[in-house]
Design an enzyme around this catalytic site. Structure first.
Site, short mmCIF file in Angstrom:
data_model
loop_
_atom_site.label_atom_id
_atom_site.label_comp_id
_atom_site.label_asym_id
_atom_site.label_seq_id
_atom_site.Cartn_x
_atom_site.Cartn_y
_atom_site.Cartn_z
N CYS A 42 0.80 -1.22 0.00
CA CYS A 42 0.00 0.00 0.00
C CYS A 42 0.84 1.28 0.00
O CYS A 42 0.30 2.37 -0.24
CB CYS A 42 -0.95 -0.01 1.19
SG CYS A 42 -1.97 -1.50 1.29
N HIS A 59 -2.85 6.77 2.69
CA HIS A 59 -3.39 5.53 2.16
C HIS A 59 -4.75 5.28 2.77
O HIS A 59 -4.95 5.43 3.98
CB HIS A 59 -2.43 4.37 2.47
CG HIS A 59 -3.06 3.04 2.32
ND1 HIS A 59 -3.73 2.66 1.18
CD2 HIS A 59 -3.13 1.97 3.17
CE1 HIS A 59 -4.18 1.43 1.33
NE2 HIS A 59 -3.84 0.99 2.52
N ASN A 70 -10.37 -0.12 0.22
CA ASN A 70 -8.91 -0.10 0.29
C ASN A 70 -8.36 -0.69 -1.00
O ASN A 70 -8.44 -1.89 -1.23
CB ASN A 70 -8.45 -0.92 1.50
CG ASN A 70 -6.94 -0.96 1.67
OD1 ASN A 70 -6.18 -0.77 0.72
ND2 ASN A 70 -6.49 -1.24 2.88
#
Length: 318
Positions: free
Chosen positions: A119, A244, A274
């Site tokens: 990520c 993020h 996500n």
């Protein structure tokens, strides 16, 4: 031996984002597992996410986002001499994603490589692009964060299925007389690497949610402040904070501890889920499209994820 001299600085010229058409709501997930809309929203803040179909690969997602960023930059494909793709969900490791994305976008013979920092991958790629331009190794760089996380998720496991999603975000980076991308603050916590992992090719993604939550909400706001310090920027000068999109509670906790109350905080997690390495450029591209941030403002980007890796830098919004 001769050493190339690059540009004095580098900056992001344009962003682009892409999401698959298929929307999966919390009510959809409640039909196949023990969960409901209230449970998901209260824990991770997600209302819906996008999931690619079997006919759409992470390369397709990357091409769509990369094409939008390239068009927004106003540059022809021939001006791009380096392509970097950040992904941790590639369907195949060989060949790499970047070379295929470049070919499909009509970018001829660029340098091309993938980065897997999970990520945090987009921020790692952005730093690599900036360094390449300033060192004279590249002139214009296309960087893409692209993930098809759905193919690595067990859709009966509510600890992961309610969180992860598919999408891509991209940016074109070019030379600048003044810095438009600040120095990176990055690192890793390998002693906690087993908090998020895929065991082997036949396994699904496993995540220790509480361990990741505790780490993210305690260890990352100092990294965010360090990125500001290295750029010579005070948190109160930021126009936007784009972390993020891991979990809405994590996003809000880091933003609160950073102390940048005046900044617009990206909360793309609510409608996008996500999307790992895609989440930062996808969120910022949508903020730009909606007019939530203005060109020339300063945005702090902060990526973090499996590894555990993290990276942050301040950029000037294109």
């Amino acid at each position: 031996m001769r050493h190339n001299q690059g540009a004095p600085g580098a900056r992001v010229l344009a962003f682009g984002g892409y999401q698959p058409a298929n929307v999966v709501t919390n009510d959809h997930l409640a039909k196949t597992m023990d969960t409901d809309d209230e449970w998901i929203r209260s824990r991770v803040g997600i209302a819906e996410r996008r999931v690619a179909g079997p006919e759409e690969s992470e390369v397709d997602l990357a091409v769509a986002a990369g094409g939008k960023a390239l068009a927004a930059s106003g540059l022809p494909a021939s001006d791009i001499d380096l392509v970097i793709v950040a992904t941790c969900s590639a369907e195949a490791l060989i060949p790499n994603t970047a070379s295929r994305v470049a070919h499909r976008l009509g970018i001829e013979a660029p340098g091309a490589f993938d980065i897997n920092a999970a990520c945090a991958g987009f921020c790692y790629a952005l730093s690599a692009a900036s360094d390449a331009i300033r060192a004279g190794s590249a002139n214009h760089v296309l960087i893409v964060g692209a993930e098809k996380m759905s193919q690595w998720v067990d859709w009966t496991d509510r600890t992961t299925a309610v969180i992860f999603a598919d999408g891509a975000g991209a940016a074109v980076v070019g030379p600048s007389d003044t810095p438009g991308i600040g120095p990176v603050a990055w690192g890793s916590a390998g002693d906690k690497a087993d908090a998020i992992y895929v065991k082997d090719r036949s396994s699904f993604l496993h995540q220790e949610g509480q361990a990741v939550f505790r780490w993210a909400t305690t260890a990352l706001h100092p990294v965010a402040r360090l990125a500001c310090e290295r750029a010579g920027v005070r948190p109160e000068e930021l126009a936007a904070f784009v972390p993020h999109q891991a979990n809405l509670r994590i996003v809000e906790a880091i933003a609160r501890k950073l102390g940048a109350e005046q900044a617009v905080v990206a909360k793309d997690i609510v409608l996008a889920g996500n999307t790992s390495a895609a989440s930062i450029p996808l969120a910022l591209s949508r903020m730009i499209e909606r007019g939530e941030v203005s060109s020339g403002g300063l945005a702090l980007l902060l990526g973090f994820g499996a590894g555990l890796t993290y990276a942050g830098q301040v950029i000037e919004i294109p």
